[in-house]
Design an enzyme around this catalytic site. Sequence first.
Site, PDB file in Angstrom:
ATOM      1  N   GLU A   1      -9.051  -0.701  13.688  1.00 40.72           N
ATOM      2  CA  GLU A   1      -9.824  -1.621  12.836  1.00 40.72           C
ATOM      3  C   GLU A   1      -9.634  -3.087  13.239  1.00 40.72           C
ATOM      4  O   GLU A   1     -10.503  -3.917  12.997  1.00 40.72           O
ATOM      5  CB  GLU A   1      -9.447  -1.437  11.362  1.00 40.72           C
ATOM      6  CG  GLU A   1      -7.984  -1.758  11.051  1.00 40.72           C
ATOM      7  CD  GLU A   1      -7.594  -1.548   9.598  1.00 40.72           C
ATOM      8  OE1 GLU A   1      -8.443  -1.150   8.781  1.00 40.72           O
ATOM      9  OE2 GLU A   1      -6.414  -1.784   9.274  1.00 40.72           O
TER      10      GLU A   1
ATOM     11  N   THR B   1       5.208   1.867   6.230  1.00 41.67           N
ATOM     12  CA  THR B   1       3.817   1.565   6.528  1.00 41.67           C
ATOM     13  C   THR B   1       3.273   2.603   7.507  1.00 41.67           C
ATOM     14  O   THR B   1       3.966   2.998   8.445  1.00 41.67           O
ATOM     15  CB  THR B   1       3.597   0.165   7.161  1.00 41.67           C
ATOM     16  OG1 THR B   1       2.236   0.079   7.608  1.00 41.67           O
ATOM     17  CG2 THR B   1       4.505  -0.118   8.341  1.00 41.67           C
TER      18      THR B   1
ATOM     19  N   THR C   1       6.506  -6.897   1.169  1.00 39.61           N
ATOM     20  CA  THR C   1       7.554  -6.497   0.215  1.00 39.61           C
ATOM     21  C   THR C   1       8.911  -7.025   0.682  1.00 39.61           C
ATOM     22  O   THR C   1       9.727  -7.476  -0.136  1.00 39.61           O
ATOM     23  CB  THR C   1       7.587  -4.953   0.090  1.00 39.61           C
ATOM     24  OG1 THR C   1       6.300  -4.525  -0.341  1.00 39.61           O
ATOM     25  CG2 THR C   1       8.643  -4.474  -0.888  1.00 39.61           C
TER      26      THR C   1
ATOM     27  N   GLY D   1       0.832  -1.208   0.000  1.00 39.13           N
ATOM     28  CA  GLY D   1       0.000   0.000   0.000  1.00 39.13           C
ATOM     29  C   GLY D   1       0.862   1.251   0.000  1.00 39.13           C
ATOM     30  O   GLY D   1       2.012   1.214   0.426  1.00 39.13           O
TER      31      GLY D   1
ATOM     32  N   ASP E   1       1.116   1.772   9.489  1.00 37.31           N
ATOM     33  CA  ASP E   1       0.737   0.958  10.655  1.00 37.31           C
ATOM     34  C   ASP E   1       1.835   0.907  11.723  1.00 37.31           C
ATOM     35  O   ASP E   1       1.564   0.517  12.854  1.00 37.31           O
ATOM     36  CB  ASP E   1       0.414  -0.479  10.228  1.00 37.31           C
ATOM     37  CG  ASP E   1      -0.675  -0.541   9.175  1.00 37.31           C
ATOM     38  OD1 ASP E   1      -1.472   0.405   9.087  1.00 37.31           O
ATOM     39  OD2 ASP E   1      -0.719  -1.546   8.433  1.00 37.31           O
TER      40      ASP E   1
ATOM     41  N   ARG F   1      -4.046   7.607   4.942  1.00 42.62           N
ATOM     42  CA  ARG F   1      -2.893   7.153   4.149  1.00 42.62           C
ATOM     43  C   ARG F   1      -2.506   8.122   3.048  1.00 42.62           C
ATOM     44  O   ARG F   1      -1.389   8.075   2.528  1.00 42.62           O
ATOM     45  CB  ARG F   1      -3.234   5.796   3.543  1.00 42.62           C
ATOM     46  CG  ARG F   1      -2.121   4.813   3.702  1.00 42.62           C
ATOM     47  CD  ARG F   1      -2.578   3.426   3.399  1.00 42.62           C
ATOM     48  NE  ARG F   1      -2.782   3.199   1.989  1.00 42.62           N
ATOM     49  CZ  ARG F   1      -3.261   2.067   1.489  1.00 42.62           C
ATOM     50  NH1 ARG F   1      -3.584   1.071   2.287  1.00 42.62           N
ATOM     51  NH2 ARG F   1      -3.425   1.918   0.210  1.00 42.62           N
TER      52      ARG F   1
ATOM     53  N   ARG G   1     -22.568   7.738  17.237  1.00 46.91           N
ATOM     54  CA  ARG G   1     -22.282   7.879  15.797  1.00 46.91           C
ATOM     55  C   ARG G   1     -20.854   7.413  15.505  1.00 46.91           C
ATOM     56  O   ARG G   1     -19.983   7.484  16.375  1.00 46.91           O
ATOM     57  CB  ARG G   1     -22.452   9.333  15.356  1.00 46.91           C
ATOM     58  CG  ARG G   1     -23.846   9.888  15.599  1.00 46.91           C
ATOM     59  CD  ARG G   1     -24.905   9.171  14.776  1.00 46.91           C
ATOM     60  NE  ARG G   1     -24.853   9.572  13.388  1.00 46.91           N
ATOM     61  CZ  ARG G   1     -25.522  10.603  12.872  1.00 46.91           C
ATOM     62  NH1 ARG G   1     -26.319  11.329  13.645  1.00 46.91           N
ATOM     63  NH2 ARG G   1     -25.415  10.916  11.600  1.00 46.91           N
TER      64      ARG G   1
ATOM     65  N   ARG H   1      -4.203  -2.376  10.709  1.00 47.71           N
ATOM     66  CA  ARG H   1      -4.197  -3.844  10.622  1.00 47.71           C
ATOM     67  C   ARG H   1      -4.242  -4.460  12.024  1.00 47.71           C
ATOM     68  O   ARG H   1      -5.094  -4.104  12.815  1.00 47.71           O
ATOM     69  CB  ARG H   1      -2.982  -4.343   9.840  1.00 47.71           C
ATOM     70  CG  ARG H   1      -3.137  -4.208   8.346  1.00 47.71           C
ATOM     71  CD  ARG H   1      -2.256  -5.152   7.597  1.00 47.71           C
ATOM     72  NE  ARG H   1      -0.856  -5.043   7.987  1.00 47.71           N
ATOM     73  CZ  ARG H   1       0.123  -5.766   7.483  1.00 47.71           C
ATOM     74  NH1 ARG H   1      -0.155  -6.672   6.561  1.00 47.71           N
ATOM     75  NH2 ARG H   1       1.357  -5.605   7.850  1.00 47.71           N
TER      76      ARG H   1
HETATM   77  O1  F6P Z   1      -1.051  -1.520   5.855  1.00 45.38           O
HETATM   78  C1  F6P Z   1      -1.567  -0.248   5.595  1.00 45.38           C
HETATM   79  C2  F6P Z   1      -3.059  -0.277   5.530  1.00 45.38           C
HETATM   80  O2  F6P Z   1      -3.529   1.026   5.272  1.00 45.38           O
HETATM   81  C3  F6P Z   1      -3.742  -0.873   6.761  1.00 45.38           C
HETATM   82  O3  F6P Z   1      -3.807   0.008   7.854  1.00 45.38           O
HETATM   83  C4  F6P Z   1      -5.073  -1.258   6.201  1.00 45.38           C
HETATM   84  O4  F6P Z   1      -5.662  -2.311   6.926  1.00 45.38           O
HETATM   85  C5  F6P Z   1      -4.734  -1.710   4.808  1.00 45.38           C
HETATM   86  O5  F6P Z   1      -3.504  -1.107   4.465  1.00 45.38           O
HETATM   87  C6  F6P Z   1      -5.764  -1.335   3.765  1.00 45.38           C
HETATM   88  O6  F6P Z   1      -5.351  -1.852   2.553  1.00 45.38           O
HETATM   89  P1  F6P Z   1      -6.069  -1.479   1.175  1.00 45.38           P
HETATM   90  O7  F6P Z   1      -5.664  -0.089   0.807  1.00 45.38           O
HETATM   91  O8  F6P Z   1      -5.544  -2.483   0.225  1.00 45.38           O
HETATM   92  O9  F6P Z   1      -7.517  -1.583   1.434  1.00 45.38           O
END
Ligand code: F6P
Length: 353
Positions: free
Chosen positions: A226, A130, A110, A10, A132, A279, A270, A176
Site C-alpha cells: 500500500e 504489528t 504505543t 491497531g 507490518d 489483520r 484486475r 504502511r
Molecule cells: O499498522 C497496521 C496496519 O494494518 C497497516 O498495515 C495499515 O496501513 C493500517 O494499520 C490500517 O489502519 P486502520 O485499521 O486504522 O485503517
Amino acid sequence: MHVAILTGGGDCPGLNAVIRAVTLALLQQGDRVTGIERGFLGLIERRARPLDHAAVAGILAEGGTILGTHNKADPFHYFGAAGADVSAQVMAYAGELGLDALVAIGGDGTMSIAHRIGQLGLPVVGVPKTIDNDIAHNDRSFGFDSAVAVVAEALDRLATTARSHGRVMIAETMGRYAGWIALEGGLAGGADVILLPEQPFSVDAVAARCRANEQGGGCTLICIAEGAAAAGGSLTVQQTIADSPDPIRLGGVGHWLQQQLQPRVASEVRTTLLGHVQRGGTPTPFDRVLATRFGVAAAQLVKEGRFGRMVALQGSECTSVPIADVAGRNRLVPPDHELWRVARAVGVSMGEA
Ligand code: F6P
C-alpha cells in the site's frame, strides 16, 4: 506485584496469546493482573478488569484482543478533551489501582506513549505488535507471519483465476511505509512482480513484464504494498483521520496501477485490495509461539525490575531493548536485505526501470 496489561493501536493476530502468556506467567508467581480496556483510553476513562485463569482460558488462538484497543487515545493529547494533556489523571488512576507496573503491547505509537508514561513514574515494559513488522530493533513482530500467510493464500487463489483468464492480477497488501508483508507474501505466493515502498517503481517496467508474460502465453501476478509509489509519484492516501496520532490511511495504489497498466497491455488487468483480511483471524502457530515467548519475556522483565524496556526478537533470540530507542521509529526493508537478492534471483521484477 500488581501488573496491568493494555493493547494499543491497531489489532493484530497474537495479541490474546501475549495477554494470556503475561497473565499466566505472573499468576504463577503469585502476582495480581489487571486488564486495561481499549488501550490508553481505559486508563483515561477508568475501565479495567481483573485477569485471572478463567479470563485467559481458550484465547491463545483467538484473533483480535479481548481487552479491545484504540488507535487515537493518547493521554498527552486526548481527543476527548480537545487535545488536552490528561496524563496526570491517568497517573492518579494508576495510583488508585495500586499498579506496580504496566505492560503495553503495541506498535511504535504505543511505545512512544508508554515511554512518556514511564517518565511520569509508572514503570512500563513494552511488547512489539504489528502485522507490518516495522518496529525498530525487532526482527519479527507477532502477527506478521499470520498476515503473510493470508497474502500467500490470496495470491495462490488469484493465480488460478489469473491463469484461467490470462489476466494481470494485482494484489495490494498492507504494511504502511514498510514492504515486509508484500515482500514475504509476494515471494511465498510466487508473484511475478513485487512492488515495495522502499523502491519507487517504473510503470513501464511493470508493463514490459506483463507483455513479456503475455507473449509467453502466461498471466501476471503483481503484489504491491500500500505504501509503494511510482518513481516521481506520491503515496496513495485513502483517507486522512484528523484526530489520529497516525492520520494517514494508505490504500488504493493497486487500482491506480491498474489504470496505468491497462492501456499498455493486451490482457485484462484486475485488482484485489486485501485490506483488513490480513489483520483479522487466528494467529499462525509461529505467531502463537512468538507471542507466548514475548509475553513470558515481558513478565520476566517486570519481575526483574527492568523497566523502560521492550521485548524484542533479534535473530532467534528473545531479548529486550530500551523503549526510548524504538519510540517514533520504524524499520524498513534495508537495501542490502537478502530477500531482494532472492527475489531477483528467481526472476521477480521489483519494478526497477
Ligand atoms: O499498522 C497496521 C496496519 O494494518 C497497516 O498495515 C495499515 O496501513 C493500517 O494499520 C490500517 O489502519 P486502520 O485499521 O486504522 O485503517
